[in-house]
Design a protein around this motif. Structure first.
Motif, PDB file in Angstrom:
ATOM      1  N   ASN A  39       0.840  -1.190   0.000  1.00  0.00           N
ATOM      2  CA  ASN A  39       0.000   0.000   0.000  1.00  0.00           C
ATOM      3  C   ASN A  39       0.882   1.249   0.000  1.00  0.00           C
ATOM      4  O   ASN A  39       1.202   1.789   1.056  1.00  0.00           O
ATOM      5  N   PRO A  40       1.285   1.735  -1.170  1.00  0.00           N
ATOM      6  CA  PRO A  40       2.172   2.898  -1.214  1.00  0.00           C
ATOM      7  C   PRO A  40       1.501   4.203  -0.791  1.00  0.00           C
ATOM      8  O   PRO A  40       2.174   5.212  -0.610  1.00  0.00           O
ATOM      9  N   LEU A  41       0.194   4.196  -0.591  1.00  0.00           N
ATOM     10  CA  LEU A  41      -0.495   5.403  -0.132  1.00  0.00           C
ATOM     11  C   LEU A  41      -0.133   5.739   1.310  1.00  0.00           C
ATOM     12  O   LEU A  41      -0.384   6.856   1.761  1.00  0.00           O
ATOM     13  N   GLN A  42       0.484   4.799   2.028  1.00  0.00           N
ATOM     14  CA  GLN A  42       0.950   5.084   3.377  1.00  0.00           C
ATOM     15  C   GLN A  42       1.996   6.188   3.347  1.00  0.00           C
ATOM     16  O   GLN A  42       2.047   7.018   4.253  1.00  0.00           O
ATOM     17  N   LEU A  43       2.823   6.188   2.311  1.00  0.00           N
ATOM     18  CA  LEU A  43       3.847   7.213   2.182  1.00  0.00           C
ATOM     19  C   LEU A  43       3.215   8.594   2.078  1.00  0.00           C
ATOM     20  O   LEU A  43       3.663   9.554   2.697  1.00  0.00           O
ATOM     21  N   ARG A  44       2.178   8.701   1.288  1.00  0.00           N
ATOM     22  CA  ARG A  44       1.492   9.983   1.124  1.00  0.00           C
ATOM     23  C   ARG A  44       0.896  10.446   2.437  1.00  0.00           C
ATOM     24  O   ARG A  44       0.990  11.616   2.802  1.00  0.00           O
ATOM     25  N   GLY A  45       0.280   9.529   3.168  1.00  0.00           N
ATOM     26  CA  GLY A  45      -0.323   9.875   4.446  1.00  0.00           C
ATOM     27  C   GLY A  45       0.700  10.378   5.448  1.00  0.00           C
ATOM     28  O   GLY A  45       0.471  11.363   6.153  1.00  0.00           O
ATOM     29  N   LEU A  46       1.853   9.705   5.520  1.00  0.00           N
ATOM     30  CA  LEU A  46       2.897  10.143   6.436  1.00  0.00           C
ATOM     31  C   LEU A  46       3.482  11.488   6.023  1.00  0.00           C
ATOM     32  O   LEU A  46       3.745  12.349   6.859  1.00  0.00           O
ATOM     33  N   ARG A  47       3.674  11.676   4.722  1.00  0.00           N
ATOM     34  CA  ARG A  47       4.213  12.947   4.234  1.00  0.00           C
ATOM     35  C   ARG A  47       3.268  14.091   4.576  1.00  0.00           C
ATOM     36  O   ARG A  47       3.697  15.169   5.000  1.00  0.00           O
ATOM     37  N   ARG A  48       1.984  13.862   4.445  1.00  0.00           N
ATOM     38  CA  ARG A  48       1.005  14.903   4.762  1.00  0.00           C
ATOM     39  C   ARG A  48       0.921  15.162   6.267  1.00  0.00           C
ATOM     40  O   ARG A  48       0.716  16.298   6.692  1.00  0.00           O
ATOM     41  N   THR A  49       1.098  14.119   7.060  1.00  0.00           N
ATOM     42  CA  THR A  49       1.103  14.297   8.508  1.00  0.00           C
ATOM     43  C   THR A  49       2.300  15.134   8.936  1.00  0.00           C
ATOM     44  O   THR A  49       2.180  16.008   9.794  1.00  0.00           O
ATOM     45  N   VAL A  50       3.459  14.876   8.325  1.00  0.00           N
ATOM     46  CA  VAL A  50       4.647  15.682   8.612  1.00  0.00           C
ATOM     47  C   VAL A  50       4.371  17.138   8.273  1.00  0.00           C
ATOM     48  O   VAL A  50       4.711  18.047   9.037  1.00  0.00           O
ATOM     49  N   ALA A  51       3.739  17.379   7.143  1.00  0.00           N
ATOM     50  CA  ALA A  51       3.436  18.750   6.725  1.00  0.00           C
ATOM     51  C   ALA A  51       2.457  19.411   7.685  1.00  0.00           C
ATOM     52  O   ALA A  51       2.613  20.595   8.020  1.00  0.00           O
ATOM     53  N   ARG A  52       1.455  18.674   8.159  1.00  0.00           N
ATOM     54  CA  ARG A  52       0.486  19.243   9.100  1.00  0.00           C
ATOM     55  C   ARG A  52       1.160  19.655  10.407  1.00  0.00           C
ATOM     56  O   ARG A  52       0.897  20.738  10.940  1.00  0.00           O
ATOM     57  N   ILE A  53       2.038  18.777  10.911  1.00  0.00           N
ATOM     58  CA  ILE A  53       2.712  19.076  12.176  1.00  0.00           C
ATOM     59  C   ILE A  53       3.663  20.257  11.996  1.00  0.00           C
ATOM     60  O   ILE A  53       3.715  21.153  12.843  1.00  0.00           O
ATOM     61  N   ALA A  54       4.411  20.273  10.907  1.00  0.00           N
ATOM     62  CA  ALA A  54       5.341  21.367  10.653  1.00  0.00           C
ATOM     63  C   ALA A  54       4.597  22.691  10.513  1.00  0.00           C
ATOM     64  O   ALA A  54       5.059  23.733  11.006  1.00  0.00           O
ATOM     65  N   THR A  55       3.455  22.668   9.878  1.00  0.00           N
ATOM     66  CA  THR A  55       2.645  23.876   9.722  1.00  0.00           C
ATOM     67  C   THR A  55       2.161  24.378  11.070  1.00  0.00           C
ATOM     68  O   THR A  55       2.206  25.581  11.350  1.00  0.00           O
ATOM     69  N   GLU A  56       1.711  23.487  11.916  1.00  0.00           N
ATOM     70  CA  GLU A  56       1.240  23.885  13.240  1.00  0.00           C
ATOM     71  C   GLU A  56       2.377  24.456  14.071  1.00  0.00           C
ATOM     72  O   GLU A  56       2.201  25.452  14.781  1.00  0.00           O
ATOM     73  N   LEU A  57       3.558  23.866  13.996  1.00  0.00           N
ATOM     74  CA  LEU A  57       4.708  24.385  14.740  1.00  0.00           C
ATOM     75  C   LEU A  57       5.085  25.783  14.250  1.00  0.00           C
ATOM     76  O   LEU A  57       5.386  26.672  15.053  1.00  0.00           O
ATOM     77  N   THR A  58       5.061  25.990  12.939  1.00  0.00           N
ATOM     78  CA  THR A  58       5.368  27.312  12.386  1.00  0.00           C
ATOM     79  C   THR A  58       4.336  28.337  12.830  1.00  0.00           C
ATOM     80  O   THR A  58       4.680  29.462  13.182  1.00  0.00           O
ATOM     81  N   LYS A  59       3.070  27.930  12.826  1.00  0.00           N
ATOM     82  CA  LYS A  59       2.010  28.838  13.241  1.00  0.00           C
ATOM     83  C   LYS A  59       2.193  29.245  14.705  1.00  0.00           C
ATOM     84  O   LYS A  59       1.992  30.408  15.066  1.00  0.00           O
ATOM     85  N   ARG A  60       2.607  28.299  15.534  1.00  0.00           N
ATOM     86  CA  ARG A  60       2.815  28.605  16.952  1.00  0.00           C
ATOM     87  C   ARG A  60       4.023  29.510  17.156  1.00  0.00           C
ATOM     88  O   ARG A  60       4.026  30.343  18.049  1.00  0.00           O
ATOM     89  N   GLU A  61       5.055  29.358  16.339  1.00  0.00           N
ATOM     90  CA  GLU A  61       6.229  30.220  16.458  1.00  0.00           C
ATOM     91  C   GLU A  61       5.893  31.664  16.087  1.00  0.00           C
ATOM     92  O   GLU A  61       6.436  32.600  16.663  1.00  0.00           O
ATOM     93  N   LEU A  62       5.009  31.841  15.124  1.00  0.00           N
ATOM     94  CA  LEU A  62       4.667  33.184  14.672  1.00  0.00           C
ATOM     95  C   LEU A  62       3.751  33.923  15.641  1.00  0.00           C
ATOM     96  O   LEU A  62       3.657  35.145  15.578  1.00  0.00           O
ATOM     97  N   GLN A  63       3.098  33.211  16.507  1.00  0.00           N
ATOM     98  CA  GLN A  63       2.184  33.861  17.457  1.00  0.00           C
ATOM     99  C   GLN A  63       2.903  34.371  18.670  1.00  0.00           C
ATOM    100  O   GLN A  63       3.906  34.014  19.073  1.00  0.00           O
TER     101      GLN A  63
END
Length: 63
Positions: A39-63
């Motif tokens: 199931n290679p779609l697992q890679l996509r899911g993990l990549r998107r999860t990394v992006a979600r977490i990184a986005t949230e961390l960036t948002k918290r740094e800017l506040q």
């Protein structure tokens, strides 16, 4: 992970999760390069999860 779950976590927990998920992603990516995953779609899911977490961390740094 869903965005609502990510927002509830503390910044330290997000950093820990980000490291663990990035390691898992790189391991799966290497394994997929050697022998194709069932199931290679697992890679996509993990990549998107990394992006979600990184986005949230960036948002918290800017506040």
């Amino acid at each position: 992970m869903k965005q609502s779950e990510i927002k509830e976590l503390a910044t330290a927990d997000l950093n820990d999760k980000l490291g663990a998920i990035q390691k898992n992603y790189s391991d799966l990516k290497m394994a997929h390069a050697i022998t194709p995953m069932e199931n290679p779609l697992q890679l996509r899911g993990l990549r998107r999860t990394v992006a979600r977490i990184a986005t949230e961390l960036t948002k918290r740094e800017l506040q």
